[in-house]
Design a protein around this motif. Structure first.
Motif, PDB file in Angstrom:
ATOM      1  N   LEU A 125      66.099  57.355  22.723  1.00 19.11           N
ATOM      2  CA  LEU A 125      64.975  57.463  21.808  1.00 19.11           C
ATOM      3  C   LEU A 125      64.185  56.162  21.777  1.00 19.11           C
ATOM      4  O   LEU A 125      62.970  56.176  21.641  1.00 19.11           O
ATOM      5  N   ILE A 126      64.854  55.060  21.909  1.00 21.02           N
ATOM      6  CA  ILE A 126      64.158  53.778  21.907  1.00 21.02           C
ATOM      7  C   ILE A 126      63.281  53.644  23.154  1.00 21.02           C
ATOM      8  O   ILE A 126      62.146  53.195  23.089  1.00 21.02           O
ATOM      9  N   THR A 127      63.821  54.064  24.308  1.00 23.69           N
ATOM     10  CA  THR A 127      63.068  53.927  25.543  1.00 23.69           C
ATOM     11  C   THR A 127      61.913  54.911  25.635  1.00 23.69           C
ATOM     12  O   THR A 127      60.949  54.670  26.347  1.00 23.69           O
ATOM     13  N   THR A 128      62.007  56.027  24.920  1.00 17.03           N
ATOM     14  CA  THR A 128      60.940  57.018  25.022  1.00 17.03           C
ATOM     15  C   THR A 128      59.997  56.977  23.833  1.00 17.03           C
ATOM     16  O   THR A 128      59.135  57.837  23.705  1.00 17.03           O
ATOM     17  N   GLU A 134      49.442  53.245  21.936  1.00 16.70           N
ATOM     18  CA  GLU A 134      49.391  54.516  22.669  1.00 16.70           C
ATOM     19  C   GLU A 134      48.998  55.654  21.741  1.00 16.70           C
ATOM     20  O   GLU A 134      48.091  56.445  22.043  1.00 16.70           O
ATOM     21  N   GLN A 135      49.721  55.739  20.626  1.00 18.60           N
ATOM     22  CA  GLN A 135      49.470  56.835  19.687  1.00 18.60           C
ATOM     23  C   GLN A 135      48.045  56.763  19.143  1.00 18.60           C
ATOM     24  O   GLN A 135      47.377  57.787  18.981  1.00 18.60           O
ATOM     25  N   SER A 167      53.578  56.862  29.784  1.00 18.27           N
ATOM     26  CA  SER A 167      53.670  57.310  28.396  1.00 18.27           C
ATOM     27  C   SER A 167      54.277  58.703  28.297  1.00 18.27           C
ATOM     28  O   SER A 167      54.083  59.560  29.168  1.00 18.27           O
ATOM     29  N   GLU A 168      55.035  58.906  27.227  1.00 19.95           N
ATOM     30  CA  GLU A 168      55.599  60.226  26.967  1.00 19.95           C
ATOM     31  C   GLU A 168      54.517  61.234  26.571  1.00 19.95           C
ATOM     32  O   GLU A 168      54.776  62.437  26.560  1.00 19.95           O
TER      33      GLU A 168
END
Length: 288
Positions: A125-128, A134-135, A167-168
């Protein structure tokens, strides 16, 4: 001799009286009726009515044929425009419903993911996690999309993809980039952008929708080719242009059917598959 003069005077008076009667009737017709005018007859040799010449008749027939042709062309244009208006209305309703569904889905996903992102114990979760810049950039482009500034939204999503290649949110941004072109009827560019979603991100939640919208885009292209073909047939009727429109239209119909069928096969049970089935069923009504 006096008798003849009396008869002549009586006849002349009657004739003059009759003429005055005719003029009076023409000048003041009864209310609600058309004015009465004596027919105008062209006199020929010996006082007989003259027949219209062949040239006059031929000219009249030609004018009638030209008017009939123009009426047919205008009627065809009206039918085409009416069909186009109905199609645009249906597409607008469909698009608004689709955007509303996507927004609701994104809000639901964002709400569900918020507690998980805050947990510091999971390395994945930290890496993604999505960074604040970005947001912010993604939200700015998406806000432009919702407000109807599609060209600016497309630039925003394209800049986001270039600036944040890992980016996710890249698959979402790629999808909405295709949607921005789809809304403004740039279907060829929309197909190119949608294709990147299900090719580069096959496991993305946006992949079924991107494949669906690719089929939709080909369907809209096929309809455009059909309308262009009808206009060509009603107008200049250039053989080479007609053949091109028929060939490209046929390819577009085939691609639309192929991509929509893939949605049903590859993603059974998802909402996109149901939408694909409905669109495929509509092909039968359109005779394609």
């Amino acid at each position: 001799m006096r008798s003849l003069r009396r008869i002549g005077g009586w006849t002349g008076g009657a004739l003059i009286s009759g003429l005055f009667t005719v003029f009076a009737m023409a000048a003041s017709p009864p209310e609600g009726s058309r004015p009465f005018l004596p027919p105008v007859v062209e006199m020929g040799v010996g006082g007989a009515p003259a027949s219209p010449s062949r040239e006059v008749l031929a000219d009249l027939l030609q004018q009638i044929e030209l008017l009939q042709t123009e009426i047919r062309n205008l009627r065809g244009q009206v039918e085409v425009q009416a069909h186009e208006i109905d199609r645009l209305k249906a597409r607008q309703r469909e698009l608004l419903a689709d955007i509303d569904r996507r927004v609701t889905e994104m809000e639901r996903r964002g709400t569900a993911a918020a507690p998980s992102v805050a947990a510091p114990t999971t390395e994945k979760l930290i890496t993604t996690a999505v960074s604040a810049p970005e947001q912010q950039d993604y939200d700015a482009a998406f806000t432009l999309m919702k407000q109807g500034y599609y060209e600016r939204a497309a630039k925003g999503f394209r800049d986001f993809i270039a600036q944040y290649p890992q980016s996710e949110l890249r698959d979402n941004a790629q999808y909405w980039l295709g949607e921005a072109f789809y809304v403004v009827r740039n279907y060829r560019q929309a197909i190119e952008e949608f294709r990147k979603v299900f090719v580069d991100f096959p496991k993305s939640p946006k992949a079924p929708d991107a494949l669906l919208k690719t089929g939709y885009s080909y369907h809209e292209l096929a309809r455009d080719f059909d309308q262009a073909q009808k206009r060509e047939e009603a107008g200049r009727k250039r053989p080479a242009e007609l053949k091109r429109l028929k060939d490209e239209g046929r390819v577009a119909w085939e691609q639309a059917r192929e991509h929509l069928s893939q949605v049903v096969t590859r993603y059974p049970g998802v909402p996109a598959a149901k939408s694909a089935e409905q669109r495929l069923a509509s092909f039968k009504k359109e005779g394609s």
